[in-house]
Design an enzyme around this catalytic site. Structure first.
Site, PDB file in Angstrom:
ATOM      1  CG  PHE A   1      54.860 -13.580  64.327  1.00  0.00           C
ATOM      2  CD1 PHE A   1      56.248 -13.626  64.268  1.00  0.00           C
ATOM      3  CD2 PHE A   1      54.219 -12.561  63.649  1.00  0.00           C
ATOM      4  CE1 PHE A   1      56.974 -12.686  63.527  1.00  0.00           C
ATOM      5  CE2 PHE A   1      54.934 -11.617  62.904  1.00  0.00           C
ATOM      6  CZ  PHE A   1      56.312 -11.685  62.850  1.00  0.00           C
TER       7      PHE A   1
ATOM      8  CE  LYS B   1      49.543  -9.992  59.394  1.00  0.00           C
ATOM      9  NZ  LYS B   1      50.844  -9.888  58.783  1.00  0.00           N
TER      10      LYS B   1
ATOM     11  CG  ASP C   1      48.210  -9.814  67.362  1.00  0.00           C
ATOM     12  OD1 ASP C   1      47.558  -9.477  66.349  1.00  0.00           O
ATOM     13  OD2 ASP C   1      49.448  -9.874  67.377  1.00  0.00           O
TER      14      ASP C   1
HETATM   15  C1  LIG Z   1      49.345 -11.990  64.734  1.00  0.00           C
HETATM   16  C2  LIG Z   1      50.282 -10.950  64.201  1.00  0.00           C
HETATM   17  N1  LIG Z   1      50.594  -9.886  64.970  1.00  0.00           N
HETATM   18  C3  LIG Z   1      51.420  -8.941  64.535  1.00  0.00           C
HETATM   19  C4  LIG Z   1      51.999  -8.996  63.286  1.00  0.00           C
HETATM   20  C5  LIG Z   1      52.961  -7.919  62.843  1.00  0.00           C
HETATM   21  O1  LIG Z   1      52.393  -7.141  61.852  1.00  0.00           O
HETATM   22  P1  LIG Z   1      53.342  -6.197  60.940  1.00  0.00           P
HETATM   23  O2  LIG Z   1      54.185  -7.099  60.114  1.00  0.00           O
HETATM   24  O3  LIG Z   1      52.366  -5.377  60.121  1.00  0.00           O
HETATM   25  O4  LIG Z   1      54.135  -5.353  61.866  1.00  0.00           O
HETATM   26  C6  LIG Z   1      51.716 -10.087  62.461  1.00  0.00           C
HETATM   27  C7  LIG Z   1      52.342 -10.217  61.130  1.00  0.00           C
HETATM   28  O5  LIG Z   1      52.404 -11.259  60.533  1.00  0.00           O
HETATM   29  C8  LIG Z   1      50.833 -11.091  62.930  1.00  0.00           C
HETATM   30  O6  LIG Z   1      50.526 -12.158  62.192  1.00  0.00           O
END
Ligand SMILES: Cc1ncc(COP(=O)(O)O)c(C=O)c1O
Length: 398
Positions: free
Chosen positions: A140, A254, A225
């Site tokens: 994700f 976040k 990530d």
């Molecule tokens: C590992 C990871 N990458 C990217 C994102 C995407 O972040 P955003 O919702 O701020 O676009 C998330 C969101 O849950 C995430 O958990």
């Protein structure tokens, strides 16, 4: 208005891209929130790890308000007095040369993809428009069209094609599959250190280090990530430290915004982020003074309050305790630090059902995949509050 009236408004006027629990939160402090009907709940989701510091952390709130009174927005067409100090502090914090600030996590991932592709063409010498990025099954990384192009979940893609080419998907943390997938056009491996939304999947020890070594050997960038796992959540400042790896490209989001403001960032070496020229990439709000002031304070609080160690100690003890819950509902308890997944047997029903029950006991939780209940409280949670939540979890899941 009470929660029922709020619910009716939301149902009537909001697009239905979420299916939230029927709770309408009006206040938050520390690990506790209160709804419009006056019920108090323990927040065990922390805004998907945006609230590592809890709600309204005094120092973060103060930085936010103080900066908001002075200057909130300039755009990068001009410089602002928070930007330089932010860049210096975050690059030193992460041990990288350069930073490129954005707002949301998905924008951070998009930025990392663009950086890796451009690095591939300008530095590695990949033929124009042939760059490939390897991603992992069950990932994700966000919701933009490019990111869902390599998504794990058919629902995320359904109705949103055509998709962006240039991605290969291999099993998560699988060195053999990585080695087999790399070609002369491969520019990067994009991976989460722990797959959080995918069900709190912790890779086998050493597997990501092996992937990193394979990347090194093949001149392929290792992109971590850490939007959800970074900034102390898993008991280290960055989850990839559990593997002894320093990624080529690090993506944060976040919690970088302290739970009060969206801030994301991509960090890497000069060789990688140096490929961007003025006009190549940008964002109206990226690097604005309010975001920078909040993020600077968030980074200080992480260290001053020793949050990685706190998450490690509380998390390890809590996982051990959760494993003592008897009965026939729980299949496995796993996780690192305060990023914990409780996988349920199929016979127990889906995790969402238990989120609803826990709400009635004063705890707000969110499932990840169908069978996994996620426990990810603010890292400032006390032992007493964890004990309180354990009693409720034991009652509902035992
Ligand atoms: C590992 C990871 N990458 C990217 C994102 C995407 O972040 P955003 O919702 O701020 O676009 C998330 C969101 O849950 C995430 O958990």
């Amino acid at each position: 208005m009470d929660s029922k009236q709020h619910g009716e408004l939301i149902d009537r006027y909001s697009a239905r891209n979420y299916a939230p629990l029927p709770v309408v939160i009006a206040k938050g402090e520390g690990v506790w929130v209160e709804d419009v009907d006056g019920h108090r709940y323990l927040d065990m989701l922390s805004g998907y790890s945006s609230l590592n510091f809890g709600h309204s952390h005094p120092r973060i709130l103060e930085a936010f308000i103080e900066q908001a009174r002075k200057l909130t927005m300039t755009s990068r067409a001009f410089q602002n007095d928070q930007f330089g100090p932010f860049c210096k502090e975050i690059t030193e914090f992460c041990g990288q040369d350069l930073v490129l600030p954005m707002n949301t996590g998905a924008e951070g991932v998009e930025t990392a993809i663009k950086a890796a592709r451009k690095w591939g063409y300008k530095v590695k010498g990949v033929e124009a428009d042939k760059a490939e990025i390897i991603c992992c099954e069950n990932n994700f990384h966000g919701r933009t069209v490019t990111i869902i192009s390599f998504s794990r979940d058919p629902q995320f893609k359904d109705g949103f094609g055509p998709f962006t080419p240039g991605f290969k998907v291999i099993p998560f943390a699988n060195p053999q599959a990585l080695e087999a997938a790399i070609t002369k056009n491969t520019v990067a491996l994009l991976t989460e250190p722990i797959q959080a939304e995918g069900g709190i999947l912790v890779p086998p020890a050493g597997a990501l280090k092996q992937c990193y070594d394979i990347c090194r050997k093949n001149n392929v960038l290792f992109i971590a990530d850490e939007i959800q796992t970074g900034l102390a959540r898993t008991g280290r400042m960055f989850a990839i430290e559990h593997e002894g790896v320093k990624p080529d490209v690090l993506i944060l989001g976040k919690a970088l915004g302290g739970g009060v403001y969206p801030v994301s960032a991509v960090l890497a070496s000069k060789e990688i982020l140096g490929v961007f020229n003025p006009g190549d990439h940008g964002s109206t709000f990226g690097g604005n003074p309010l975001a920078c002031a909040v993020a600077r304070t968030a980074l200080k609080v992480l260290k001053d309050e020793n949050l990685p160690q706190r998450a490690a100690e509380l998390g390890e003890a809590f996982v051990a305790r959760l494993r003592t819950i008897g009965g026939n509902k729980i299949k496995e308890v796993r996780g690192r630090g305060l990023l914990i997944g409780i996988e349920l047997h199929e016979s127990a029903g889906v995790a969402k059902k238990y989120c609803k029950e826990l709400k009635e006991h004063g705890m707000l939780c969110k499932d990840t995949i169908e069978q996994v209940l996620r426990i990810a409280p603010p890292l400032v949670i006390s032992q007493k509050e964890l004990d309180w939540s354990f009693e409720r979890l034991a009652k509902v899941l035992g």
